[in-house]
Design a protein around this motif. Structure first.
Motif, PDB file in Angstrom:
ATOM      1  N   LYS A  99      70.462  15.584 -17.913  1.00  0.00           N
ATOM      2  CA  LYS A  99      70.085  14.171 -17.865  1.00  0.00           C
ATOM      3  C   LYS A  99      68.808  13.914 -17.053  1.00  0.00           C
ATOM      4  O   LYS A  99      68.822  13.183 -16.066  1.00  0.00           O
ATOM      5  CB  LYS A  99      71.247  13.332 -17.325  1.00  0.00           C
ATOM      6  CG  LYS A  99      72.508  13.414 -18.189  1.00  0.00           C
ATOM      7  CD  LYS A  99      73.606  12.507 -17.681  1.00  0.00           C
ATOM      8  CE  LYS A  99      74.839  12.601 -18.585  1.00  0.00           C
ATOM      9  NZ  LYS A  99      75.958  11.740 -18.100  1.00  0.00           N
ATOM     10  N   PRO A 100      67.693  14.516 -17.479  1.00  0.00           N
ATOM     11  CA  PRO A 100      66.468  14.419 -16.675  1.00  0.00           C
ATOM     12  C   PRO A 100      65.899  13.000 -16.596  1.00  0.00           C
ATOM     13  O   PRO A 100      65.861  12.264 -17.579  1.00  0.00           O
ATOM     14  CB  PRO A 100      65.496  15.356 -17.395  1.00  0.00           C
ATOM     15  CG  PRO A 100      66.008  15.433 -18.799  1.00  0.00           C
ATOM     16  CD  PRO A 100      67.496  15.334 -18.690  1.00  0.00           C
ATOM     17  N   LEU A 101      65.458  12.662 -15.367  1.00  0.00           N
ATOM     18  CA  LEU A 101      64.786  11.398 -15.076  1.00  0.00           C
ATOM     19  C   LEU A 101      63.365  11.766 -14.642  1.00  0.00           C
ATOM     20  O   LEU A 101      63.156  12.263 -13.537  1.00  0.00           O
ATOM     21  CB  LEU A 101      65.528  10.653 -13.964  1.00  0.00           C
ATOM     22  CG  LEU A 101      64.966   9.319 -13.516  1.00  0.00           C
ATOM     23  CD1 LEU A 101      65.214   8.250 -14.589  1.00  0.00           C
ATOM     24  CD2 LEU A 101      65.602   8.889 -12.193  1.00  0.00           C
ATOM     25  N   GLN A 104      73.759  13.817 -10.140  1.00  0.00           N
ATOM     26  CA  GLN A 104      72.861  13.220 -11.133  1.00  0.00           C
ATOM     27  C   GLN A 104      73.567  12.070 -11.850  1.00  0.00           C
ATOM     28  O   GLN A 104      72.967  11.015 -12.087  1.00  0.00           O
ATOM     29  CB  GLN A 104      72.389  14.279 -12.133  1.00  0.00           C
ATOM     30  CG  GLN A 104      71.352  13.784 -13.138  1.00  0.00           C
ATOM     31  CD  GLN A 104      69.978  13.540 -12.534  1.00  0.00           C
ATOM     32  OE1 GLN A 104      69.754  13.799 -11.352  1.00  0.00           O
ATOM     33  NE2 GLN A 104      69.044  13.044 -13.327  1.00  0.00           N
ATOM     34  N   ASP A 105      74.837  12.269 -12.165  1.00  0.00           N
ATOM     35  CA  ASP A 105      75.605  11.179 -12.786  1.00  0.00           C
ATOM     36  C   ASP A 105      75.675   9.961 -11.866  1.00  0.00           C
ATOM     37  O   ASP A 105      75.571   8.813 -12.327  1.00  0.00           O
ATOM     38  CB  ASP A 105      77.023  11.655 -13.116  1.00  0.00           C
ATOM     39  CG  ASP A 105      77.085  12.516 -14.373  1.00  0.00           C
ATOM     40  OD1 ASP A 105      76.197  12.377 -15.236  1.00  0.00           O
ATOM     41  OD2 ASP A 105      78.029  13.319 -14.487  1.00  0.00           O
ATOM     42  N   GLY A 153      72.125   2.019 -13.507  1.00  0.00           N
ATOM     43  CA  GLY A 153      72.644   1.246 -14.638  1.00  0.00           C
ATOM     44  C   GLY A 153      72.392   1.904 -15.975  1.00  0.00           C
ATOM     45  O   GLY A 153      72.345   1.220 -17.005  1.00  0.00           O
ATOM     46  N   LEU A 154      72.239   3.226 -15.961  1.00  0.00           N
ATOM     47  CA  LEU A 154      71.903   3.956 -17.187  1.00  0.00           C
ATOM     48  C   LEU A 154      73.041   4.848 -17.674  1.00  0.00           C
ATOM     49  O   LEU A 154      72.852   5.660 -18.569  1.00  0.00           O
ATOM     50  CB  LEU A 154      70.653   4.819 -16.950  1.00  0.00           C
ATOM     51  CG  LEU A 154      69.401   4.075 -16.473  1.00  0.00           C
ATOM     52  CD1 LEU A 154      68.307   5.059 -16.101  1.00  0.00           C
ATOM     53  CD2 LEU A 154      68.913   3.102 -17.540  1.00  0.00           C
ATOM     54  N   GLY A 155      74.220   4.674 -17.103  1.00  0.00           N
ATOM     55  CA  GLY A 155      75.323   5.557 -17.443  1.00  0.00           C
ATOM     56  C   GLY A 155      75.768   5.478 -18.881  1.00  0.00           C
ATOM     57  O   GLY A 155      76.303   6.449 -19.426  1.00  0.00           O
ATOM     58  N   ILE A 193      63.795  14.508 -11.899  1.00  0.00           N
ATOM     59  CA  ILE A 193      65.034  14.713 -11.151  1.00  0.00           C
ATOM     60  C   ILE A 193      66.086  15.013 -12.206  1.00  0.00           C
ATOM     61  O   ILE A 193      66.254  14.235 -13.150  1.00  0.00           O
ATOM     62  CB  ILE A 193      65.419  13.458 -10.353  1.00  0.00           C
ATOM     63  CG1 ILE A 193      64.310  13.068  -9.386  1.00  0.00           C
ATOM     64  CG2 ILE A 193      66.729  13.683  -9.610  1.00  0.00           C
ATOM     65  CD1 ILE A 193      64.488  11.679  -8.798  1.00  0.00           C
ATOM     66  N   HIS A 194      66.773  16.141 -12.077  1.00  0.00           N
ATOM     67  CA  HIS A 194      67.751  16.482 -13.112  1.00  0.00           C
ATOM     68  C   HIS A 194      68.898  17.267 -12.506  1.00  0.00           C
ATOM     69  O   HIS A 194      68.778  17.892 -11.438  1.00  0.00           O
ATOM     70  CB  HIS A 194      67.106  17.275 -14.253  1.00  0.00           C
ATOM     71  CG  HIS A 194      66.638  18.647 -13.880  1.00  0.00           C
ATOM     72  ND1 HIS A 194      67.490  19.734 -13.790  1.00  0.00           N
ATOM     73  CD2 HIS A 194      65.405  19.121 -13.590  1.00  0.00           C
ATOM     74  CE1 HIS A 194      66.795  20.812 -13.466  1.00  0.00           C
ATOM     75  NE2 HIS A 194      65.529  20.472 -13.321  1.00  0.00           N
TER      76      HIS A 194
END
Length: 230
Positions: A163-165, A196-197, A204-206, A173-174
């Motif tokens: 889930k890379p940001l 990361q979760d 708010g991206l879950g 950040i992953h």
């Protein structure tokens, strides 16, 4: 500056107990209270310096020092110097401590995570930037393999990323299954997948199923510091 000499075992044991109390309720790993001022203990001490406004370094906490007294007296963490507090939500990656603080404006620290940033030759860039792309990799249980699916902002050496940001070109950040206390990534900032979760949930991206951009993410990332390999 950093102290190279480890304190006596009984002093470190007390420090570990106090550090565990200070970081209770955060995502920092509880220290094993064993009197060994090793990597995890020094990482927590470094993060404590950040959150208490002390000079930041990654060395031992000298027994009986003013620094130790400040850590023992502390009951909560403040927003570290250098956090982009003009942003509603901010992420501060500190390469000296190998930790990430996240928070909301000037209001509060939300959490502290252990991280591993870029190793020598693949350094994470010290910048301030907007997080500009989030890839939930919904088709692969969150695991985005940048080597198999290269796109414009990816670098194949980033490897398999949970889930890379992204905040600076291919640097993100992953989540990763290996998050040591020293810089060992290829430029990204690693978090344990559960952390990361937690980060993604706070943003708010879950529930996002596809790639989203800067406006939807709405977070500012600052990277600062350097790791002392000595």
């Amino acid at each position: 500056g950093a102290s190279r000499l480890a304190p006596p075992l009984e002093a470190v044991t007390r420090q570990q107990v106090e550090l565990n109390e200070l970081f209770a309720g955060t995502s920092m790993l509880p220290l094993v209270v064993d009197g060994d001022s090793g990597g995890y203990t020094r990482q927590a001490a470094c993060a404590a310096r950040m959150g208490l406004g002390l000079p930041v370094h990654s060395g031992h906490v000298p027994a009986g020092s003013d620094e130790e007294a400040a850590i023992f007296a502390a009951t909560e963490l403040s927003i570290p110097a250098g956090a982009p507090t003009d942003a509603t939500k901010w992420i501060l990656i500190d390469q000296t401590c190998q930790v990430i603080f996240i928070g909301e404006g000037n209001e509060r620290v939300v959490d502290v995570f252990p991280t591993s940033t870029g190793e020598p030759g693949f350094q994470t860039h010290n910048i301030r930037a907007f997080a500009f792309r989030f890839d939930p990799a919904s088709d692969n249980d969150g695991w985005h393999d940048s080597a198999s699916f290269p796109v414009e902002v990816d670098n194949p050496v980033n490897g398999n990323m949970y889930k890379p940001l992204y905040f600076d070109r291919g640097q993100a950040i992953h989540g990763a299954n290996n998050v040591p206390t020293s810089p060992q990534s290829k430029g990204c900032a690693r978090l344990r997948p559960a952390n990361q979760d937690a980060l993604i949930g706070w943003l708010g991206l879950g529930d996002v199923s596809g790639t989203v951009g800067r406006d939807r993410i709405a977070a500012t990332v600052t990277v600062r510091g350097s790791y002392d390999l000595g």
